[in-house]
Every structure is written in C-alpha cells, then in structure tokens.
Design an enzyme around this catalytic site. Structure first.
Site, mmCIF file in Angstrom:
data_model
loop_
_atom_site.group_PDB
_atom_site.id
_atom_site.type_symbol
_atom_site.label_atom_id
_atom_site.label_comp_id
_atom_site.label_asym_id
_atom_site.label_seq_id
_atom_site.Cartn_x
_atom_site.Cartn_y
_atom_site.Cartn_z
ATOM 1 N N ARG A 144 0.931 -1.035 -0.005
ATOM 2 C CA ARG A 144 0.274 0.396 -0.116
ATOM 3 C C ARG A 144 0.797 1.170 -0.120
ATOM 4 O O ARG A 144 0.620 2.411 -0.808
ATOM 5 C CB ARG A 144 -0.763 -0.194 0.904
ATOM 6 C CG ARG A 144 -2.483 0.818 1.194
ATOM 7 C CD ARG A 144 -3.159 0.464 2.338
ATOM 8 N NE ARG A 144 -1.766 -0.668 3.599
ATOM 9 C CZ ARG A 144 -2.088 -0.195 4.723
ATOM 10 N NH1 ARG A 144 -3.497 0.077 5.269
ATOM 11 N NH2 ARG A 144 -1.920 -1.001 5.504
ATOM 12 N N ASP A 179 -3.642 -0.001 -3.196
ATOM 13 C CA ASP A 179 -4.588 -0.164 -1.835
ATOM 14 C C ASP A 179 -5.718 -1.198 -1.933
ATOM 15 O O ASP A 179 -6.494 -1.488 -3.557
ATOM 16 C CB ASP A 179 -5.254 0.961 -1.744
ATOM 17 C CG ASP A 179 -6.128 1.211 -0.338
ATOM 18 O OD1 ASP A 179 -6.507 -0.058 0.045
ATOM 19 O OD2 ASP A 179 -6.592 1.974 -0.431
ATOM 20 N N LYS A 215 -1.615 -19.904 4.520
ATOM 21 C CA LYS A 215 -1.994 -19.915 5.484
ATOM 22 C C LYS A 215 -3.091 -19.043 6.525
ATOM 23 O O LYS A 215 -1.602 -18.339 6.242
ATOM 24 C CB LYS A 215 -1.724 -21.672 6.503
ATOM 25 C CG LYS A 215 -0.277 -21.503 6.810
ATOM 26 C CD LYS A 215 0.002 -22.754 8.140
ATOM 27 C CE LYS A 215 -0.495 -21.088 9.792
ATOM 28 N NZ LYS A 215 0.851 -22.218 10.438
ATOM 29 N N HIS A 251 3.867 -25.520 4.095
ATOM 30 C CA HIS A 251 5.130 -25.433 3.645
ATOM 31 C C HIS A 251 5.917 -26.408 4.063
ATOM 32 O O HIS A 251 6.872 -26.800 3.433
ATOM 33 C CB HIS A 251 5.917 -24.088 4.352
ATOM 34 C CG HIS A 251 5.866 -23.909 5.336
ATOM 35 N ND1 HIS A 251 5.339 -23.398 6.999
ATOM 36 C CD2 HIS A 251 7.660 -24.014 6.311
ATOM 37 C CE1 HIS A 251 5.714 -23.930 7.997
ATOM 38 N NE2 HIS A 251 7.676 -24.227 8.111
ATOM 39 N N LYS A 262 9.386 -29.735 2.065
ATOM 40 C CA LYS A 262 10.203 -29.720 3.137
ATOM 41 C C LYS A 262 11.090 -31.060 2.237
ATOM 42 O O LYS A 262 10.484 -31.817 1.666
ATOM 43 C CB LYS A 262 10.209 -30.094 4.572
ATOM 44 C CG LYS A 262 10.010 -29.032 5.298
ATOM 45 C CD LYS A 262 9.850 -28.750 6.642
ATOM 46 C CE LYS A 262 8.833 -28.073 7.937
ATOM 47 N NZ LYS A 262 9.982 -26.816 8.373
ATOM 48 N N HIS A 270 0.113 -28.861 9.170
ATOM 49 C CA HIS A 270 1.017 -29.576 9.087
ATOM 50 C C HIS A 270 0.828 -31.209 9.215
ATOM 51 O O HIS A 270 1.539 -32.061 8.855
ATOM 52 C CB HIS A 270 2.383 -28.991 9.838
ATOM 53 C CG HIS A 270 2.663 -27.378 9.894
ATOM 54 N ND1 HIS A 270 2.132 -26.688 8.114
ATOM 55 C CD2 HIS A 270 3.335 -26.289 10.372
ATOM 56 C CE1 HIS A 270 2.780 -25.655 8.065
ATOM 57 N NE2 HIS A 270 3.267 -25.632 9.315
ATOM 58 N N LYS A 287 5.257 -26.092 21.541
ATOM 59 C CA LYS A 287 6.113 -24.564 21.461
ATOM 60 C C LYS A 287 7.540 -24.844 23.202
ATOM 61 O O LYS A 287 6.282 -24.873 24.001
ATOM 62 C CB LYS A 287 4.812 -23.088 21.512
ATOM 63 C CG LYS A 287 3.682 -23.023 20.538
ATOM 64 C CD LYS A 287 5.038 -22.206 19.140
ATOM 65 C CE LYS A 287 3.698 -21.630 18.255
ATOM 66 N NZ LYS A 287 4.329 -23.055 16.457
ATOM 67 N N LYS A 321 14.364 -28.390 18.899
ATOM 68 C CA LYS A 321 13.163 -28.310 17.737
ATOM 69 C C LYS A 321 13.554 -29.486 17.166
ATOM 70 O O LYS A 321 14.748 -29.541 16.700
ATOM 71 C CB LYS A 321 14.047 -27.137 16.871
ATOM 72 C CG LYS A 321 12.912 -26.912 15.354
ATOM 73 C CD LYS A 321 13.146 -25.600 14.275
ATOM 74 C CE LYS A 321 12.886 -25.188 13.058
ATOM 75 N NZ LYS A 321 11.727 -24.923 13.047
HETATM 76 C C1 BG6 Z 1 4.204 -22.251 11.190
HETATM 77 C C2 BG6 Z 1 3.737 -21.903 11.748
HETATM 78 O O1 BG6 Z 1 3.136 -22.545 10.239
HETATM 79 O O2 BG6 Z 1 5.242 -22.989 11.001
HETATM 80 C C3 BG6 Z 1 4.487 -21.563 13.484
HETATM 81 O O3 BG6 Z 1 2.593 -21.002 12.137
HETATM 82 C C4 BG6 Z 1 5.490 -22.484 13.266
HETATM 83 O O4 BG6 Z 1 3.413 -20.854 14.504
HETATM 84 C C5 BG6 Z 1 6.246 -23.098 12.304
HETATM 85 O O5 BG6 Z 1 6.412 -22.093 14.028
HETATM 86 C C6 BG6 Z 1 7.272 -24.370 12.268
HETATM 87 O O6 BG6 Z 1 7.549 -23.963 11.017
HETATM 88 P P1 BG6 Z 1 9.108 -25.098 10.551
HETATM 89 O O7 BG6 Z 1 9.252 -24.818 9.041
HETATM 90 O O8 BG6 Z 1 10.365 -23.531 10.948
HETATM 91 O O9 BG6 Z 1 8.911 -26.275 11.793
#
Ligand code: BG6
Length: 488
Positions: free
Chosen positions: A46, A88, A142, A172, A176, A234, A334, A339
């Site tokens: 915008r 816009d 999403k 996404h 992967k 996911h 979380k 991770k």
């Molecule tokens: C996103 C979520 O779709 O995926 C996030 O909105 C999350 O909350 C993320 O942290 C995790 O993605 P990745 O690729 O880091 O595992």
C-alpha cells in the site's frame, strides 16, 4: 509442467513472510539458475515507494534473512527483475497500477502473503483490472480460516474468480525435502511398501517439537492455538503422506485424492472420547536451552486468562482397512526442549523371543524418519555383539542403520521449503499444494476436537517451558504400554 517465463506478483511484499522467506527463496532460485531469463518480480503493497527504494528494501531483506553473503553477480540479475506497484488492496480502482507491470502474454503468479481477510478483496480487484485470464495462478498462505465455516467463506470468495486448478494453497511442510522423501521411501522401497500396515506396524508417532515461543505473534497465536497453527495443517499433512494408499501416479490429484481419503477415515474425536485421546498444554516459565523464558501468560501483550493451548498430543485412529488398530500419536508444542520433527514407525514385536538370556523383552524395530534438523532415516535393529563369552550365550545389542542426509549428500545444500514450493508454482504443478476438500476435511476433524475442549471449559494443563509437555502426554501412551520416542 514446463519452465516458462512468468510475472511473479507478490502481494504483501513488505510483510514478514515476504522478507524472511519469499524474497530470499526467489533469490536462491536465481542463484541456482531456476528463474526463467524473462521472469519478473513485482512487489505490491500500500505504501508509496519508488522502484529504486523497493530494490534497496529487497537487498536489505536478503542481507538480513538469506543467511549468507549476497553474491553480487546473482544480485545484478535478480535486481533487474524487480519493480514495485502501489496498490490499496481494498480499492478496486487501485489495481490498474498493476497493468503496466505485467505482460498479458505471460503466466501471472499472484502470491497473497497478506492476511486472509483480504483475499476476497484482492481477487475482486484482480478480476476488475482486466489483467487476469485462465492462466493466472493464485498462491494462498495459511491460515485458510479459523474453522470449517470461515475457511469455506474464504474459499468461496476466491472461487468466485478463480478455478481450483488455478489455486495453490501453501502448507510449507509439503516443500520440505524430508517430507517429500516420505513418498520416495514408501513407494520406491519394497522393504517398506510390503510392511506398511496393521500386520507389521504397531503404532506411529509424529512429533513436531519447537523450542521457540510465540515470537511476538500473540495477537495471531492466541486466537489460533497450536491445534489450528500446527495440527490442522502440518501434522495432518504428514499423517496423510505416511498413511495414504499408493497413488496411481504422481499427478497432483492422484496424490491429493489419496490424502483426502485418509483425512476422511480419521475417527472423530468429540465429547465422548476427547479426554481419553487428547492432551493440551500451555507453557509456564522455565529454561529452554539454558535460557530463562517467560510463561505463555507472561509474554508481551498477553491476555492473562487465556486458555489457548501451546501443546497438543492426540491419539488419532484411522478407520480403514490398512490401519485398523494402529494408533497414530501426534505431538506438537512450543517451548519444548529442542526443535525437532520426526516420524517414528514402531514395528510389531517378534512373536517369540529366542534371546531371553540377554534380552528379556526384545525391543521392536523402529524406523525413524527425521524431518528436521539433521535430516535422515534410521532403522533400529538387534545385532549380535561380536566376540566370545564364557557362557557361550549370544549377547545382543540394539544398533542403528543410519542414513544421514548431510553425510550421504554432503555436496548438496538442502533447499528451504519455500524454494521448492515457489518453483513448483512457476512450473504449474499443484501436487504439493493443498486442495480445498483436504482443507475442509481437516477442519471438520479439528473443529470437533476444539468444540469438545471448549465444552469442558477447563484450562489447558500447564507444563514448564523446556520440558516435553504436560505429564498427561506421557500417560496417553503409557496406558497402552508405549512411550514417546526420545530424540537424540
Ligand atoms: C508455521 C507456524 O506454519 O510453522 C509457526 O505458524 C511455526 O507457529 C512454524 O513455528 C514451524 O515451521 P518450521 O518450518 O520452522 O518447522
């Protein structure tokens, strides 16, 4: 699908997703020679911005988020593709500024990296400005809706102007490498294909653990929660790929038809069974990787009475022939210790144990598919410990057959999911994108769980940041004499 030039129009080019992921991914595709020489990139937002200022901003995003030093030769080519259009997005008349940026003879890709609440406006605007035809591809991020009803509203708004074959809904995780590899592993290896059902598999675990908290996204996250943010998309996509029947071929609809069937076979969870098969948690303060972190209710902007879940564990059952009696345990949260995402297939135990002298309880074989990080595939096997013993008894040990991507494919950089997905959109291949009926089926299952939780009116169970979630999550498996796989 074919490699052809396109005009890639990025709505919401100044937003977080564009800056962190989409622009750096386009740059990587440039570097890999995967952008057609005549492809252009049009940033849309915008604000008033000249092309030069836009190019500067893109450069900054790449420096900040590409995670590497910018290659100047690549940048020169990349930068020549860039231009900026001020729109816009709620004003139909304003879309005419796009006309000078796109070539009607080329495919136009419109990536909507904006809040879904304005998808409808954007579609209407695009429709009104005479630049779209049936070759336009629309990419949607999403969350598509908050529940089944709202996702239908969004899908309807978009469907007014675009056909399903033009719509690319992003999850996404489907970009992967290791998630895609599930298809290769399952269907290119007879050792797995022939052992992939209730005869051979005891249960499956799918864990997507994150160490991050909500990263300043309170407004979005508190409305969504881990169920909508991670499970609806996911985890259910991973589950579908693990559980689906062999598709007739690798065409988009062949794969998506099979995934849909899995989602349809998920046993409903509602008030009658929700307490037995689900656990939800919310993190309290604690230590993650040695660093002290606040609890969910103490985050900036927090609503201190929120009942939003940051952890979910579910025992899912797929009521079909292949998976009768094989639970799929899902877990995501979380502020967990680390991770890591992995799928673990627990095979059935041996019917009889010949080795009671060294192993009272012969452990089952496990196939561990590590999605991220340290991507790899591992099988646990029982093996004789080499050597002589005074008793003459065979000594067994649990060992691993280990395929590590970084060792096996050491020369190859693992591309970011968005690189793969952007490339697929430009190639016109929908296989890695989620079809409307899949999204709606996933919402149907998830809505029922959310409703059952709401009805209990109880808050989620607290768990300390830096732990693996509420103890009830251990109980969910322990009741059946099982336990969560412990990642290394
Ligand atoms: C996103 C979520 O779709 O995926 C996030 O909105 C999350 O909350 C993320 O942290 C995790 O993605 P990745 O690729 O880091 O595992």
């Amino acid at each position: 699908s074919s490699f052809e030039a396109c005009d890639f129009v990025l709505f919401g080019t100044k937003g977080d997703l564009s800056r962190r992921k989409l622009l750096p991914s386009m740059y990587q595709l440039e570097k890999a020679g995967l952008l057609h020489a005549e492809t252009t990139i049009v940033g849309v937002a915008r604000q008033t911005l000249s092309d030069e200022e836009y190019v500067e901003e893109v450069r900054k995003s790449l420096e900040e988020f590409s995670g590497e030093t910018i290659c100047e030769a690549t940048w020169e080519t990349f930068k020549a593709r860039l231009s900026y259009a001020q729109v816009d997005m709620k004003e139909i008349a304003s879309y005419s500024s796009l006309e000078s940026h796109v070539n009607p003879d080329r495919v136009m890709v419109c990536y909507l990296a904006t809040p879904p609440s304005i998808y409808g406006d954007i579609c209407r605007g695009l429709h009104g400005c005479n630049i779209i035809d049936s070759s336009v591809r629309l990419v949607l991020e999403k969350p598509i809706g908050h529940d089944l009803e709202s996702s239908k509203v969004i899908n309807e708004q978009v469907a007014e102007y675009f056909g399903e074959s033009q719509i690319y809904r992003i999850d996404h995780y489907l970009g992967k490498e290791t998630v895609l590899n599930l298809i290769a592993l399952r269907f290119a290896n007879s050792i797995f294909t022939t052992n992939w059902d209730h005869n051979c598999i005891d249960h499956v675990q799918i864990s997507v653990a994150e160490s991050v908290g909500i990263e300043g996204r309170w407004g979005y996250f508190d409305d969504a929660g881990q169920m909508r943010d991670m499970v609806q998309n996911h985890l259910l996509q991973i589950l579908s790929l693990v559980a689906m029947e062999p598709p007739a071929n690798l065409d988009a609809d062949s794969i998506r038809d099979e995934k849909l069937k899995v989602l349809k076979a998920l046993r409903p969870i509602n008030a009658t069974n929700v307490n037995d098969v689900t656990v939800r948690g919310q993190y309290t303060s604690g230590f993650v990787k040695g660093k002290e972190v606040p609890g969910y209710l103490e985050e900036d902007d927090a609503n201190t009475v929120s009942k939003t879940e940051t952890f979910v564990a579910i025992k899912a059952e797929i009521d079909n022939w292949r998976w009768a009696g094989v639970p799929f345990y899902l877990r995501t949260g979380k502020r967990l210790p680390t991770k890591v995402s992995e799928v673990v297939i627990y095979f059935k135990r041996q019917p009889h144990n010949l080795f009671t002298a060294s192993f009272n309880d012969l452990p089952p074989n496990k196939l561990v598919i590590r999605l991220q990080p340290d991507e790899g595939v591992e099988i646990t096997v029982m093996n004789k410990v080499p050597g002589l013993t005074s008793s003459g008894a065979m000594d067994l040990q649990k060992s691993k057959l280990n395929l590590s991507f970084s060792e096996e494919f050491s020369d190859d950089r693992i591309p970011d999911a968005y690189e793969k997905l952007l490339l697929e959109v430009m190639l016109g291949n929908q296989a890695l994108f989620v079809r409307r009926d899949e999204i709606e089926q996933a919402w149907t299952w998830v809505d029922s769980i959310l409703a059952a939780w709401r009805n209990t009116n109880e808050p989620p169970e607290p768990y300390q940041a830096g732990t693996w979630g509420p103890v009830a999550s251990i109980g969910l498996l322990a009741r059946a004499n099982r336990s969560w796989y412990e990642s290394k």
